[in-house]
Design a protein around this motif. Sequence first.
Motif, mmCIF file in Angstrom:
data_model
loop_
_atom_site.group_PDB
_atom_site.id
_atom_site.type_symbol
_atom_site.label_atom_id
_atom_site.label_comp_id
_atom_site.label_asym_id
_atom_site.label_seq_id
_atom_site.Cartn_x
_atom_site.Cartn_y
_atom_site.Cartn_z
ATOM 1 N N TYR A 65 1.567 -1.071 0.138
ATOM 2 C CA TYR A 65 -0.340 0.203 0.023
ATOM 3 C C TYR A 65 0.622 1.382 -0.168
ATOM 4 O O TYR A 65 0.699 1.870 -0.394
ATOM 5 N N LEU A 66 1.879 1.208 0.808
ATOM 6 C CA LEU A 66 2.772 2.359 0.840
ATOM 7 C C LEU A 66 3.483 2.361 -0.420
ATOM 8 O O LEU A 66 3.257 3.724 -0.811
ATOM 9 N N ALA A 70 -1.060 -1.398 -3.875
ATOM 10 C CA ALA A 70 -2.760 -1.745 -4.114
ATOM 11 C C ALA A 70 -3.467 -0.346 -3.515
ATOM 12 O O ALA A 70 -2.550 0.178 -2.758
ATOM 13 N N GLY A 71 -4.423 -0.123 -3.929
ATOM 14 C CA GLY A 71 -5.439 0.443 -3.696
ATOM 15 C C GLY A 71 -5.907 1.423 -2.407
ATOM 16 O O GLY A 71 -5.816 2.160 -0.958
ATOM 17 N N GLU A 72 -5.495 -0.621 -1.653
ATOM 18 C CA GLU A 72 -6.573 -0.199 0.372
ATOM 19 C C GLU A 72 -5.740 -1.673 0.723
ATOM 20 O O GLU A 72 -5.456 -2.694 0.223
ATOM 21 N N GLN B 95 -17.143 11.817 -0.784
ATOM 22 C CA GLN B 95 -17.745 10.724 -1.980
ATOM 23 C C GLN B 95 -16.645 10.880 -2.525
ATOM 24 O O GLN B 95 -17.003 11.937 -3.644
ATOM 25 N N THR B 96 -15.694 9.963 -3.608
ATOM 26 C CA THR B 96 -15.307 10.112 -4.651
ATOM 27 C C THR B 96 -15.174 9.307 -5.573
ATOM 28 O O THR B 96 -15.917 7.706 -4.800
ATOM 29 N N THR B 97 -15.625 9.300 -6.980
ATOM 30 C CA THR B 97 -16.390 8.323 -7.605
ATOM 31 C C THR B 97 -15.103 7.797 -8.878
ATOM 32 O O THR B 97 -14.648 9.883 -9.641
ATOM 33 N N ALA B 98 -14.642 7.076 -9.342
ATOM 34 C CA ALA B 98 -13.477 6.717 -10.399
ATOM 35 C C ALA B 98 -14.672 6.148 -11.056
ATOM 36 O O ALA B 98 -14.504 5.472 -11.027
ATOM 37 N N GLY B 150 -9.946 2.215 -7.972
ATOM 38 C CA GLY B 150 -10.380 1.916 -6.685
ATOM 39 C C GLY B 150 -9.035 3.241 -6.176
ATOM 40 O O GLY B 150 -9.251 4.003 -5.481
ATOM 41 N N ILE B 151 -7.667 3.072 -6.501
ATOM 42 C CA ILE B 151 -6.614 3.734 -6.695
ATOM 43 C C ILE B 151 -7.070 5.135 -6.311
ATOM 44 O O ILE B 151 -6.782 5.924 -6.192
#
Lengths: 305, 322
Positions: A65-66, A70-72, B95-98, B150-151
Amino acid sequence: MLIFAASDKGGTGRSVTGANLAYRRALAGDHVCYLDFDFGSPTAAAVFDVLDARAAAEDRGLHAYLAGEAGEPARIDVWARTEHPVLRDLPPGTGRLELFPGDLSGGEFAATGENLHRCVDLLLRLDGEYDLILVDLSAGRSYAVDMVLAATARPEMRAVVSRWLVFHRWTRQHVTAAAHLAFGPRGIVAGGVARGHDEDALRAGVRFVRSGVPDLESPLWSQVTPTQSAWMRRTDEDLRQLASVLGAGHRTVLGTVPLDPVLQWREQLITDEDVVVSQIANRETWEALGELAHRLTDDKCWEQA
Amino acid sequence: MTAPEPPARPVLVCGEVRTGLLPSLHALDVRAATQLLRLRSDDHVLVSERPVPRVLSPEILTGVDCPLPAAGGARNRAVGTVAARAALTSGRVLQTTAYVSLPATGPDARRPWGQYLVRPGLAEPFGRLPVRAVAEGVLRGARRGELDLGIIAENLSARLVRHPLLDHRTPFKSRRTRMRWVARRVPEGDKAALERFTLAEDGLRTVELRLPDGVAAAAAAGMCEDLALHDWLLTTLAHMLDDSRLAAADGPAAVLALRPAVDHLLHLWMPRAHVDRSLTAVWDALEEAPGFTRQWQTQVQRIRDQLALQAIPLLHRALSPS
Ligand SMILES: Nc1ncnc2c1ncn2[C@@H]1O[C@H](COP(=O)(O)OP(=O)(O)OP(=O)(O)O)[C@@H](O)[C@H]1O
Ligand SMILES: [Mg+2]
């Protein structure tokens, strides 16, 4: 609140004690998370008995993640995933307990730029979710230590309280090393000041935890000869003197965890079952851990030392 | 020079929404919210005051050229731009959306970037798009190196949360949720519909929609934001009730645990309020099962009951002659 668990040397009880503190706070009703920032040698999954869940999280740990891979970061609900039978049987009123595992493959990386941003983002976000965030840092002035010092110096983190626990064993070398890590020229306070922390404020948030300390009154040592006993008492007193001279004396100590037979043999959580039913662990250990867990947020223990 | 081939009709729209409490002691008023969400100087922030104030940022673009997540490892690569935006409801819920639209086919070679930039929020596959596999892949989540909406949503959220307007003193602890969604395009005139809505662990939700041609992808994003907002409200209220039950032995503690719900959340329930007209019918399915509004009302009633119960001893004390 953020609690950083640091130590100069390895094997100081930092991870095992830290995990027990997280456990005890959750039992007391807090929502708690444990972040394994000891990249490269993460151990928390074993202490919480969540090795299968850990394996399923593969390469989505904190390090990934860092590093922006990875997004989460993966999180493991300890109560739901643990294989420890006692931990699955929770008393009412228990808070959440979640583990953010480290990565097995995590090497060193820069504590700057985007990595640092992501660290700040994560700590801020978790502070909005949990009452207590316990961060296990790798031993020494590691890059994990640098990263969180830089992160907590950021203006966005102003409103988040952070406290430092420096773990050490009860020997000459450990006491000296711990004091250096906290207050030495290359230590936490110096490193923090270089990153923009206020020296007094940072210093006021540092406490020592003595772990694996032989309790000379316990039956464990009742069989030693009078000469041995006298020697041990003298040495104990010498260590107190040394700690005091180095700035790690009793006023800067948050708590002492006695040498425990169970922890000596196995890295694990001490449950009340271990103390009351099977009686393999010492009651003193259970009590010391509970007291220490309580003091984490007891402001009286954190007034200027 | 011949004009470039226009992209094929999109067959799939994919997105991810993050929903959470704005980390600020006080709700932002519309002015501050507008300042926070001004992501670009050349485009407007949209404000709707009623029935619940909602502020919507302009969209920003992220250029992408990478494999799409795809079940079964179907080989594919897409190039184009992902749109991202942020919305703040009642100055409280961020809220944030992609999201991105994907056509059925694309050229076998990369176009000059300029041609992608004139079609914001569209990414073209190389060759044929494995529609089913990609839809499944997106809902399952991107692996390393794959297009990860998600990122992108996370980065936008993080950027906003770092804004100096925010003091990071949240009035109560709460969890964010993530919602991944895919919308399959159906011919114009067909009904929009919600095909699946699932709750996974770790605050993850997945949604599958049918989206008639002619309804903008942005409308689908708005629909999913509305759904995510209300799902987050339900989830957050349920957690508060749990926590207060734990503290229930101790009257004042229970009140303290529930008070933030009254102060910050109860007035936010307004499903469909900001959803495009062409999609409001999608909500009807949710009202039938799992019965969103019914669940909400039950929880609200429980909170009111709890608070009323806690007040009885106080009243008693106030009325009894001391
Ligand atoms: N109070 C205690 N009594 C006896 N043994 C203990 C005690 N606390 C910890 N131990 C044991 O000491 C060993 C080292 O503890 P731990 O792994 O927690 O240290 P650490 O500081 O995290 O080490 P590392 O730097 O390698 O991560 C473990 O085997 C642990 O079970
Ligand atoms: Mg360790």
